[in-house]
Write an enzyme that holds these catalytic residues in place. Sequence first.
Site, PDB file in Angstrom:
ATOM      1  N   SER A  61      14.239  87.335  15.180  1.00 30.61           N
ATOM      2  CA  SER A  61      14.209  88.516  14.325  1.00 30.61           C
ATOM      3  C   SER A  61      14.481  89.834  15.041  1.00 30.61           C
ATOM      4  O   SER A  61      14.619  90.860  14.380  1.00 30.61           O
ATOM      5  CB  SER A  61      12.867  88.594  13.600  1.00 30.61           C
ATOM      6  N   GLY A 299       8.932  98.521  18.566  1.00 27.11           N
ATOM      7  CA  GLY A 299       9.432  97.237  19.029  1.00 27.11           C
ATOM      8  C   GLY A 299       9.695  96.253  17.921  1.00 27.11           C
ATOM      9  O   GLY A 299       9.539  96.549  16.732  1.00 27.11           O
ATOM     10  N   HIS A 300      10.100  95.064  18.333  1.00 23.44           N
ATOM     11  CA  HIS A 300      10.317  93.955  17.390  1.00 23.44           C
ATOM     12  C   HIS A 300      10.243  92.649  18.162  1.00 23.44           C
ATOM     13  O   HIS A 300      10.715  92.557  19.297  1.00 23.44           O
ATOM     14  CB  HIS A 300      11.673  94.075  16.710  1.00 23.44           C
TER      15      HIS A 300
END
Length: 431
Positions: A61, A299-300
Site C-alpha cells: 500500500s 508515512g505509509h
Amino acid sequence: MTTSTQTALSEFVGATAEEFGIPGVAVAVWVDGREVYACHGVTSVENPLPVDRDTLFQVGSVTKTHTATALMRLVEEERVELDAPVRRYVPELGLADERAAAEITVLNLLNHTAGLAWNLIVDTGEGDDALARFVAMLPGLEQIAPPGTRASYSQGAFNLAGRILENVTGLTYEQAVASLVFEPAGLEHSFFAPSDVMTRRFCVSHNPGEDGALAVARPWALRRYNNPGGGLASSVADLLRWARFHLGDGRAESGERVLSAEALQRMKEPTVELRGSTLGDAFGISWFLRDVDGVRTVGHGGSGNGQFAELLTVPERDFAVVALSNAGPDAGLQFNRAVVRWALETFLGVVDRDPEPLPYDHERALEVVGSYDIDAMTLTIATDGAELTIGAAIKPEIRAASDTELPRTTSRPPWACCPATTTATSSPPAA
C-alpha cells in the site's frame, strides 16, 4: 554519517532480522543530510541471492502515495480538480448507491472518505483493460458510509483513482505513473509488471508452512487491477529517494520541477481525523499523519503475501526511514516496526511509546465483549475475568473468494496496510 552510526544501524538490522527469522531485509535512513543503508540476508530461501539497496521488494500500500502524487500532478496541470466528482473523469462509474456514485469526489478517494468498503476480489485479467473491467464491477462494492462523512481505508477507492489517471491521460495506469512520477522523480528501480521485475534482483515472499519452517509464498503478485492501491515493486534506495522528494520542495534530485512545494505540503496536511487508530491521528492526501513524542510523522505502510514495507518521514527534522522485509505473517511487520522505532529514538531522540493499558475492570470489560464485523474480518473480543483478548478472523467468504491471493497462515489480507492481531491482550477502552 559517521562509521559508528553505519555500524550501529547494520548491527541492529542484522540482529533484529535474525531475531524475527526473516530471510531478507533492507533498511535506509536519511538523517543530517546523508543516506545510510543496511541490508541483510537473502532474496529467497530456495534460490538465495544477497539483498542489496537495489533489490526489489513488494511495497504494497505504499503504492498509494505514488498514485496520489501522480494525481496531484494532474491537479497542478488543471486537468483534475480534487473537489470535482469522480464521474467527471470516470463517467462510466456506477455504484450500488447511485447518490454516492454522483457525489464521491477525487479527494474522497485519496483520503479514504468515499465510504467504500475495502475492495472487490474479482478476476479482471492482466490486460490493459483490467482497471476498466474492475470499475464496471463496482456496483458490487458495498457503500458503508455516505461520502465525506468518515474515514474508512479502501483499496477499491485507490483502484478507482487509478482509473482516473487512465481516462485523463489516455495511458494505462502503469504508463501514467511512470510518466508522471517515476521518470521525473528519478525512480529507476520501481516497477509494476512481473516481466520487468523478473529481469532484476528481487525478493520473493515467505510464510511459515505447517511445520513452522519458512517457505516461498505463491503467487508472488496481486492481480493487475490492484496496482493503484498496492502493486508496486521497488527498492529501498528508490523508496528513500521517494521519501526525500516528499521532504523537499517539489524538485527531483536532477533539479526538475515535479510538483510545487505547496502541493507537497498540502498532501501532508490533515484532511480527516482518524479515531481509535494505532496507525495515525489523521489522513492527509494518501499519507497517514501521526504525532509521536511531540513531532509530526508522515508515512505509509504496506503488506503483501509475505512481504512488508514501512516508509516514515519527519518533515520538521528532514528525516526519513524505510524498512523492507520478506517474511510473514507477522515477522516482517514486527521487524519493520522495531527498525522504525529504533531509528526515531537513535537519530532523533523521539520515543514511540506503547500506550499505557488501563487496569482491568470486569464490568467495563463486559460492555465491549462480543463479535464485531468489519468489511473483511470478524473481530471477537472476549474476557476470562482477568484480561481482554481480541481475535481477528478473515471472513470465510472473503477467504474462499481469494484462495489464490491469501496465504493460509496470514492474520490479515495481503492488501492491508494495517496490522490485525490474531491474539492480543488489552484493557477496556477509555471512556
